[in-house]
Design a protein around this motif. Structure first.
Motif: not given
Length: 162
Positions: A28-31, A57-69, A53-55, A17-22
């Motif tokens: 964004m800057i390049a575009s 990032m949110f998939r990994y972040g959602s698994k992290l926050i929701r603690k999905k097994p 990338d955002v898609k 999630t952090g790497l995808l945020l970077l």
């Protein structure tokens, strides 16, 4: 009631999630820079990459926050959360064949049955532990024991060599 639950490696999810945020910030800057100098094709490609990338990032972040097994083994069936969308459920009596592939940091579980909706005919549950690889032996043994308890033999498949 759950007999055994295979948890995700939370360190891996946080890192991805952090790497995808970077990467999102860099895209964004390049575009914006490509658009400012008139290179519209590269700007469009950067925005397209930003969307993917955002898609992710949110998939990994959602698994992290929701603690999905990754997978849950219940009293009468198993539930696989690895695939996007709704969780895939199978009763133990519906499982025709189960296979596993073990590598250094991963344990890949495959389940075949008549009710599988995936075109390959298999459901996949990937246990990826780059930061907890020592825990994979325990996860593999508990998975084998849980499936054996319900009359399913988890066949070990060798990794294909190139």
């Amino acid at each position: 009631m759950k007999e055994y639950v295979i948890q995700e490696d939370r360190g891996r999810l946080a890192l991805y999630t952090g790497l995808l945020l970077l990467l999102m910030i860099l895209l964004m800057i390049a575009s914006i820079a490509f658009f400012a100098v008139g290179w519209y094709l590269f700007s469009f490609l950067g925005i397209t990459g930003l969307w993917f990338d955002v898609k992710a990032m949110f998939r990994y972040g959602s698994k992290l926050i929701r603690k999905k097994p990754v997978c849950e083994f219940g009293r009468d069936g198993l539930t696989i959360y690895y695939l996007p969308g709704k969780p895939r459920e199978m009763k133990y009596r519906q499982v025709k064949e189960a296979r596993r592939i073990r590598t250094r940091f991963t344990l890949k579980l495959f389940f075949r049955g008549d009710n599988v909706e995936h075109p390959s005919g298999w459901y996949y549950a990937g246990v990826i532990y780059p930061f907890q690889s020592g825990k994979l032996d325990e996860v593999e043994q508990k998975t084998v024991d849980c499936l054996k308890k319900h009359g399913i033999d988890l066949v070990k498949t060798e990794k294909m060599k190139k």
